[in-house]
Design an enzyme around this catalytic site. Structure first.
Site, PDB file in Angstrom:
ATOM      1  N   ASP A  77       0.864  -1.162   0.000  1.00  0.00           N
ATOM      2  CA  ASP A  77       0.000   0.000   0.000  1.00  0.00           C
ATOM      3  C   ASP A  77       0.909   1.222   0.000  1.00  0.00           C
ATOM      4  OD1 ASP A  77       0.868   0.394   2.633  1.00  0.00           O
ATOM      5  OD2 ASP A  77      -1.126   0.225   3.528  1.00  0.00           O
ATOM      6  N   HIS A  78       0.345   2.385   0.211  1.00  0.00           N
ATOM      7  CA  HIS A  78       1.122   3.631   0.150  1.00  0.00           C
ATOM      8  C   HIS A  78       2.244   3.688   1.176  1.00  0.00           C
ATOM      9  CE1 HIS A  78      -1.997   4.152   3.155  1.00  0.00           C
ATOM     10  NE2 HIS A  78      -1.216   5.047   3.730  1.00  0.00           N
ATOM     11  N   CYS A 134       3.008  -3.124   4.084  1.00  0.00           N
ATOM     12  CA  CYS A 134       2.280  -1.913   4.437  1.00  0.00           C
ATOM     13  C   CYS A 134       3.063  -1.238   5.547  1.00  0.00           C
ATOM     14  CB  CYS A 134       0.823  -2.208   4.824  1.00  0.00           C
ATOM     15  SG  CYS A 134       0.574  -3.217   6.293  1.00  0.00           S
ATOM     16  N   GLY A 135       2.462  -0.317   6.259  1.00  0.00           N
ATOM     17  CA  GLY A 135       3.190   0.413   7.287  1.00  0.00           C
ATOM     18  C   GLY A 135       3.730  -0.482   8.376  1.00  0.00           C
ATOM     19  N   THR A 136       2.887  -1.365   8.910  1.00  0.00           N
ATOM     20  CA  THR A 136       3.306  -2.278   9.977  1.00  0.00           C
ATOM     21  C   THR A 136       3.343  -3.729   9.538  1.00  0.00           C
ATOM     22  OG1 THR A 136       1.038  -2.601  10.740  1.00  0.00           O
ATOM     23  CG2 THR A 136       2.300  -0.789  11.759  1.00  0.00           C
ATOM     24  N   GLY A 137       2.681  -4.047   8.449  1.00  0.00           N
ATOM     25  CA  GLY A 137       2.526  -5.430   8.014  1.00  0.00           C
ATOM     26  C   GLY A 137       1.308  -6.084   8.633  1.00  0.00           C
ATOM     27  N   ILE A 138       0.756  -5.474   9.653  1.00  0.00           N
ATOM     28  CA  ILE A 138      -0.365  -6.072  10.388  1.00  0.00           C
ATOM     29  C   ILE A 138      -1.627  -6.127   9.530  1.00  0.00           C
ATOM     30  CG2 ILE A 138      -1.897  -5.824  12.383  1.00  0.00           C
ATOM     31  CD1 ILE A 138       0.526  -4.477  13.828  1.00  0.00           C
ATOM     32  N   GLY A 139      -1.992  -5.010   8.938  1.00  0.00           N
ATOM     33  CA  GLY A 139      -3.212  -4.974   8.122  1.00  0.00           C
ATOM     34  C   GLY A 139      -3.149  -5.936   6.959  1.00  0.00           C
ATOM     35  N   MET A 140      -2.025  -5.947   6.269  1.00  0.00           N
ATOM     36  CA  MET A 140      -1.853  -6.869   5.138  1.00  0.00           C
ATOM     37  C   MET A 140      -1.967  -8.315   5.602  1.00  0.00           C
ATOM     38  SD  MET A 140      -1.319  -5.614   2.049  1.00  0.00           S
ATOM     39  CE  MET A 140      -0.442  -4.429   1.051  1.00  0.00           C
ATOM     40  N   HIS A 143       8.621 -24.576   9.251  1.00  0.00           N
ATOM     41  CA  HIS A 143       7.669 -25.224  10.153  1.00  0.00           C
ATOM     42  C   HIS A 143       6.216 -25.024   9.767  1.00  0.00           C
ATOM     43  CE1 HIS A 143      10.772 -25.198  13.685  1.00  0.00           C
ATOM     44  NE2 HIS A 143      11.308 -25.534  12.526  1.00  0.00           N
ATOM     45  N   ARG A 161       5.843 -33.856  11.979  1.00  0.00           N
ATOM     46  CA  ARG A 161       5.111 -33.011  12.937  1.00  0.00           C
ATOM     47  C   ARG A 161       4.667 -31.701  12.292  1.00  0.00           C
ATOM     48  NH1 ARG A 161       9.246 -30.053  16.988  1.00  0.00           N
ATOM     49  NH2 ARG A 161      10.861 -29.627  15.446  1.00  0.00           N
ATOM     50  N   HIS A 162       5.479 -31.156  11.382  1.00  0.00           N
ATOM     51  CA  HIS A 162       5.126 -29.895  10.734  1.00  0.00           C
ATOM     52  C   HIS A 162       4.009 -30.098   9.722  1.00  0.00           C
ATOM     53  CE1 HIS A 162       8.403 -28.178  12.876  1.00  0.00           C
ATOM     54  NE2 HIS A 162       9.291 -28.921  12.241  1.00  0.00           N
TER      55      HIS A 162
END
Length: 172
Positions: free
Chosen positions: A29-30, A86-92, A119, A154-155
């Protein structure tokens, strides 16, 4: 928002989009423009061609509009993996993980980038330009793109449990 399948180009009404590279697709994003420019060279150095699809401006845009086309390419098999910034990566990462079949990992360090591939078989990487600098982002992208899923029993079992949870809630 329009989506042109033939050129793998996501754009909104202002012709803003993401960027893609061979067998991988990315979007920003921007708030991720500068970091996108920095990691494009890293991606090329790993042997991938980079096609810049934006977002090419600093005007505020909506990250879900850029996460969706990249994730659709990954889910459809047209791309092996995707990178979202994005700015934090959280929204994406939140937007990406709403899409069935996506295992998006938000990472801020090289260890996590490797671990999420080995993993968790993550197929989308989210980065935050306001959180990681270009040098660290380059290391994270390199680690993530060059690390394969371990396929350890396991993974595989854990990834299958994630898929089962997804299926359970898709039926609702």
């Amino acid at each position: 928002m329009s989506y042109n399948e033939t050129s793998c180009y996501a754009q909104d009404e202002n012709n803003q989009g993401g960027f893609s590279y061979e067998n991988r697709h990315s979007a920003t994003d921007h708030a991720g423009i500068r970091l996108k420019e920095e990691i494009s060279g890293v991606i090329q150095s790993l042997g991938h061609e980079v096609e810049d699809l934006g977002c090419g401006c600093s005007d505020s845009v909506d990250y879900p509009d850029y996460a969706l086309p990249v994730c659709e390419k990954v889910v459809s098999g047209e791309a092996d993996r995707g990178i979202l910034i994005c700015g934090t990566g959280i929204g994406m990462s939140i937007a990406a993980n709403k899409i069935p079949g996506i295992r998006c990992a938000l990472t801020h360090d090289v260890f996590s980038a490797k671990a999420t591939r080995e993993h968790n078989d993550s197929n989308v990487l989210a980065l935050g330009e306001r959180v990681v600098g270009p040098g660290l982002a380059a290391e994270i992208v390199t680690a993530w793109l060059t690390t394969e899923f371990s396929r350890g029993e396991r993974h595989v079992g854990r990834v299958n449990k994630i898929k089962a949870i997804e299926e359970r809630y898709l039926k609702r």
